[in-house]
Write a protein that holds these residues in place. Structure first.
Motif, PDB file in Angstrom:
ATOM      1  N   GLY A  38       0.817  -1.196   0.000  1.00  0.00           N
ATOM      2  CA  GLY A  38       0.000   0.000   0.000  1.00  0.00           C
ATOM      3  C   GLY A  38       0.852   1.248   0.000  1.00  0.00           C
ATOM      4  O   GLY A  38       2.076   1.183   0.138  1.00  0.00           O
ATOM      5  N   PRO A  39       0.225   2.429  -0.150  1.00  0.00           N
ATOM      6  CA  PRO A  39       0.984   3.688  -0.198  1.00  0.00           C
ATOM      7  C   PRO A  39       1.859   3.906   1.021  1.00  0.00           C
ATOM      8  O   PRO A  39       2.982   4.381   0.909  1.00  0.00           O
ATOM      9  N   SER A  40       1.332   3.576   2.200  1.00  0.00           N
ATOM     10  CA  SER A  40       2.117   3.809   3.410  1.00  0.00           C
ATOM     11  C   SER A  40       3.377   2.952   3.428  1.00  0.00           C
ATOM     12  O   SER A  40       4.429   3.370   3.925  1.00  0.00           O
ATOM     13  N   GLU A  41       3.275   1.725   2.871  1.00  0.00           N
ATOM     14  CA  GLU A  41       4.447   0.849   2.837  1.00  0.00           C
ATOM     15  C   GLU A  41       5.488   1.371   1.845  1.00  0.00           C
ATOM     16  O   GLU A  41       6.691   1.272   2.084  1.00  0.00           O
ATOM     17  N   HIS A  42       5.020   1.919   0.726  1.00  0.00           N
ATOM     18  CA  HIS A  42       5.943   2.517  -0.237  1.00  0.00           C
ATOM     19  C   HIS A  42       6.678   3.695   0.396  1.00  0.00           C
ATOM     20  O   HIS A  42       7.886   3.864   0.212  1.00  0.00           O
ATOM     21  N   VAL A  43       5.953   4.515   1.148  1.00  0.00           N
ATOM     22  CA  VAL A  43       6.558   5.665   1.815  1.00  0.00           C
ATOM     23  C   VAL A  43       7.603   5.191   2.820  1.00  0.00           C
ATOM     24  O   VAL A  43       8.713   5.729   2.891  1.00  0.00           O
ATOM     25  N   ALA A  44       7.259   4.160   3.604  1.00  0.00           N
ATOM     26  CA  ALA A  44       8.183   3.640   4.611  1.00  0.00           C
ATOM     27  C   ALA A  44       9.448   3.101   3.953  1.00  0.00           C
ATOM     28  O   ALA A  44      10.569   3.340   4.418  1.00  0.00           O
ATOM     29  N   THR A  45       9.259   2.361   2.844  1.00  0.00           N
ATOM     30  CA  THR A  45      10.416   1.822   2.130  1.00  0.00           C
ATOM     31  C   THR A  45      11.278   2.935   1.589  1.00  0.00           C
ATOM     32  O   THR A  45      12.509   2.900   1.685  1.00  0.00           O
ATOM     33  N   SER A  46      10.633   3.965   1.021  1.00  0.00           N
ATOM     34  CA  SER A  46      11.372   5.095   0.474  1.00  0.00           C
ATOM     35  C   SER A  46      12.164   5.808   1.570  1.00  0.00           C
ATOM     36  O   SER A  46      13.322   6.193   1.361  1.00  0.00           O
ATOM     37  N   LEU A  47      11.548   5.985   2.726  1.00  0.00           N
ATOM     38  CA  LEU A  47      12.238   6.646   3.842  1.00  0.00           C
ATOM     39  C   LEU A  47      13.428   5.822   4.304  1.00  0.00           C
ATOM     40  O   LEU A  47      14.500   6.367   4.586  1.00  0.00           O
ATOM     41  N   ARG A  48      13.247   4.505   4.372  1.00  0.00           N
ATOM     42  CA  ARG A  48      14.349   3.632   4.781  1.00  0.00           C
ATOM     43  C   ARG A  48      15.510   3.712   3.792  1.00  0.00           C
ATOM     44  O   ARG A  48      16.674   3.762   4.190  1.00  0.00           O
ATOM     45  N   GLU A  49      15.170   3.706   2.507  1.00  0.00           N
ATOM     46  CA  GLU A  49      16.213   3.763   1.486  1.00  0.00           C
ATOM     47  C   GLU A  49      16.962   5.094   1.539  1.00  0.00           C
ATOM     48  O   GLU A  49      18.184   5.134   1.377  1.00  0.00           O
ATOM     49  N   ARG A  50      16.216   6.187   1.763  1.00  0.00           N
ATOM     50  CA  ARG A  50      16.872   7.491   1.855  1.00  0.00           C
ATOM     51  C   ARG A  50      17.776   7.553   3.088  1.00  0.00           C
ATOM     52  O   ARG A  50      18.869   8.129   3.040  1.00  0.00           O
ATOM     53  N   LYS A  51      17.305   6.982   4.189  1.00  0.00           N
ATOM     54  CA  LYS A  51      18.106   6.974   5.407  1.00  0.00           C
ATOM     55  C   LYS A  51      19.369   6.146   5.209  1.00  0.00           C
ATOM     56  O   LYS A  51      20.466   6.551   5.634  1.00  0.00           O
ATOM     57  N   LYS A  52      19.248   5.002   4.545  1.00  0.00           N
ATOM     58  CA  LYS A  52      20.415   4.159   4.274  1.00  0.00           C
ATOM     59  C   LYS A  52      21.403   4.882   3.370  1.00  0.00           C
ATOM     60  O   LYS A  52      22.618   4.837   3.590  1.00  0.00           O
ATOM     61  N   ALA A  53      20.880   5.566   2.338  1.00  0.00           N
ATOM     62  CA  ALA A  53      21.749   6.301   1.421  1.00  0.00           C
ATOM     63  C   ALA A  53      22.477   7.425   2.147  1.00  0.00           C
ATOM     64  O   ALA A  53      23.666   7.673   1.911  1.00  0.00           O
ATOM     65  N   LYS A  54      21.754   8.110   3.053  1.00  0.00           N
ATOM     66  CA  LYS A  54      22.369   9.193   3.817  1.00  0.00           C
ATOM     67  C   LYS A  54      23.465   8.653   4.740  1.00  0.00           C
ATOM     68  O   LYS A  54      24.541   9.246   4.855  1.00  0.00           O
ATOM     69  N   THR A  55      23.195   7.520   5.387  1.00  0.00           N
ATOM     70  CA  THR A  55      24.185   6.920   6.276  1.00  0.00           C
ATOM     71  C   THR A  55      25.416   6.499   5.482  1.00  0.00           C
ATOM     72  O   THR A  55      26.554   6.730   5.900  1.00  0.00           O
ATOM     73  N   ARG A  56      25.203   5.907   4.313  1.00  0.00           N
ATOM     74  CA  ARG A  56      26.321   5.490   3.468  1.00  0.00           C
ATOM     75  C   ARG A  56      27.179   6.691   3.067  1.00  0.00           C
ATOM     76  O   ARG A  56      28.407   6.645   3.155  1.00  0.00           O
ATOM     77  N   ARG A  57      26.523   7.780   2.666  1.00  0.00           N
ATOM     78  CA  ARG A  57      27.260   8.984   2.275  1.00  0.00           C
ATOM     79  C   ARG A  57      28.058   9.532   3.450  1.00  0.00           C
ATOM     80  O   ARG A  57      29.207   9.951   3.305  1.00  0.00           O
ATOM     81  N   THR A  58      27.424   9.564   4.632  1.00  0.00           N
ATOM     82  CA  THR A  58      28.096  10.092   5.821  1.00  0.00           C
ATOM     83  C   THR A  58      29.330   9.273   6.165  1.00  0.00           C
ATOM     84  O   THR A  58      30.398   9.829   6.462  1.00  0.00           O
ATOM     85  N   ILE A  59      29.204   7.959   6.122  1.00  0.00           N
ATOM     86  CA  ILE A  59      30.350   7.091   6.418  1.00  0.00           C
ATOM     87  C   ILE A  59      31.488   7.378   5.447  1.00  0.00           C
ATOM     88  O   ILE A  59      32.652   7.546   5.852  1.00  0.00           O
ATOM     89  N   GLN A  60      31.167   7.440   4.161  1.00  0.00           N
ATOM     90  CA  GLN A  60      32.208   7.653   3.158  1.00  0.00           C
ATOM     91  C   GLN A  60      32.845   9.033   3.296  1.00  0.00           C
ATOM     92  O   GLN A  60      34.066   9.169   3.221  1.00  0.00           O
ATOM     93  N   GLU A  61      32.026  10.044   3.522  1.00  0.00           N
ATOM     94  CA  GLU A  61      32.567  11.396   3.674  1.00  0.00           C
ATOM     95  C   GLU A  61      33.495  11.492   4.882  1.00  0.00           C
ATOM     96  O   GLU A  61      34.578  12.087   4.802  1.00  0.00           O
ATOM     97  N   GLN A  62      33.084  10.916   6.006  1.00  0.00           N
ATOM     98  CA  GLN A  62      33.920  10.955   7.205  1.00  0.00           C
ATOM     99  C   GLN A  62      35.191  10.143   7.016  1.00  0.00           C
ATOM    100  O   GLN A  62      36.270  10.539   7.476  1.00  0.00           O
ATOM    101  N   ALA A  63      35.073   9.013   6.340  1.00  0.00           N
ATOM    102  CA  ALA A  63      36.252   8.182   6.096  1.00  0.00           C
ATOM    103  C   ALA A  63      37.266   8.929   5.238  1.00  0.00           C
ATOM    104  O   ALA A  63      38.465   8.971   5.571  1.00  0.00           O
ATOM    105  N   LEU A  64      36.816   9.546   4.157  1.00  0.00           N
ATOM    106  CA  LEU A  64      37.731  10.270   3.277  1.00  0.00           C
ATOM    107  C   LEU A  64      38.356  11.466   3.993  1.00  0.00           C
ATOM    108  O   LEU A  64      39.531  11.792   3.771  1.00  0.00           O
ATOM    109  N   ARG A  65      37.571  12.125   4.847  1.00  0.00           N
ATOM    110  CA  ARG A  65      38.127  13.246   5.621  1.00  0.00           C
ATOM    111  C   ARG A  65      39.250  12.761   6.531  1.00  0.00           C
ATOM    112  O   ARG A  65      40.319  13.386   6.605  1.00  0.00           O
ATOM    113  N   LEU A  66      39.007  11.654   7.221  1.00  0.00           N
ATOM    114  CA  LEU A  66      40.025  11.121   8.131  1.00  0.00           C
ATOM    115  C   LEU A  66      41.243  10.620   7.372  1.00  0.00           C
ATOM    116  O   LEU A  66      42.379  10.789   7.830  1.00  0.00           O
ATOM    117  N   PHE A  67      41.027   9.997   6.216  1.00  0.00           N
ATOM    118  CA  PHE A  67      42.171   9.544   5.411  1.00  0.00           C
ATOM    119  C   PHE A  67      43.046  10.730   5.023  1.00  0.00           C
ATOM    120  O   PHE A  67      44.278  10.643   5.044  1.00  0.00           O
TER     121      PHE A  67
END
Length: 210
Positions: A12-41
């Motif tokens: 249903g629509p609510s499940e699509h929204v939840a999935t989309s939010l999860r994917e955006r959160k995962k993408a944001k976390t991935r970007r943050t990890i990579q950005e912090q790693a490159l800064r520290l390197f």
């Protein structure tokens, strides 16, 4: 007797929204990890930086780091460029010759990258060439890139992606592209990457005149 619950329903629509939010959160976390790693390197050096330090900077646990990146080397080499290139190839007009389509796709895909993305890509490329462990993982990752490009080229040409013709074609493209990337790194990004890659594939398209 009541019927058993259906398991084949569409979300249903609510499940699509939840999935989309999860994917955006995962993408944001991935970007943050990579950005912090490159800064520290950049600040401490690749070898001196630990996964624990990266995790602390990204405000996650080390176990969470490994859910996103299997190794420390992967935080350098992983990116979204392969899907970007594949999508760009598939967007090209059907009547365009395969090499012309790939050349146009690479030009458009790399030209879409923002300056900060190119700066990060340049630093990652430097690490890939200078750190032995990262260089090994980069070489392994090339097989994934070749497979993705072969699938895209084969789909446009209605060919088998494992055919010698397609694999040789993609190998030639990669052979032209890699020296362009090496030049980009050696020049410290002085000449735009899209121009270098376009020039390299242009030589290939012209039959490699010397």
């Amino acid at each position: 007797m009541s019927s058993p619950p259906r398991t084949d329903r569409n979300p249903g629509p609510s499940e699509h929204v939840a999935t989309s939010l999860r994917e955006r959160k995962k993408a944001k976390t991935r970007r943050t990890i990579q950005e912090q790693a490159l800064r520290l390197f950049a600040e401490r050096g690749y070898e001196a930086t630990t996964v624990e330090q990266i995790a602390e900077a990204a405000e996650i646990s080390p176990s969470t780091f490994f859910r996103y990146f299997p190794t420390k080397e992967d935080v350098v080499i992983q990116d979204d460029y392969d899907p970007l290139l594949v999508a760009a190839i598939l967007r090209q007009p059907a009547d365009l010759a395969p090499l012309s389509a790939v050349r146009a796709a690479f030009r458009s895909a790399f030209s879409e990258l923002a300056p900060e993305e190119l700066a990060q890509a340049l630093y990652r490329a430097k690490l890939s060439l200078s750190v032995p462990a990262v260089r090994v993982r980069t070489a392994e990752g090339l097989f994934t890139t070749i497979d993705g490009l072969a699938q895209a080229v084969a789909e446009r040409s209605d060919r088998d992606p494992d055919s010698p013709a397609v694999r040789t074609f993609v190998g030639a493209v990669m052979g032209a592209m890699l020296p362009a990337i090496f030049s980009w790194v050696e020049q410290d990004g002085a000449e735009p990457l899209p121009d270098l890659i376009d020039e390299a594939i242009g030589y290939l398209e012209a039959g490699l005149p010397i």
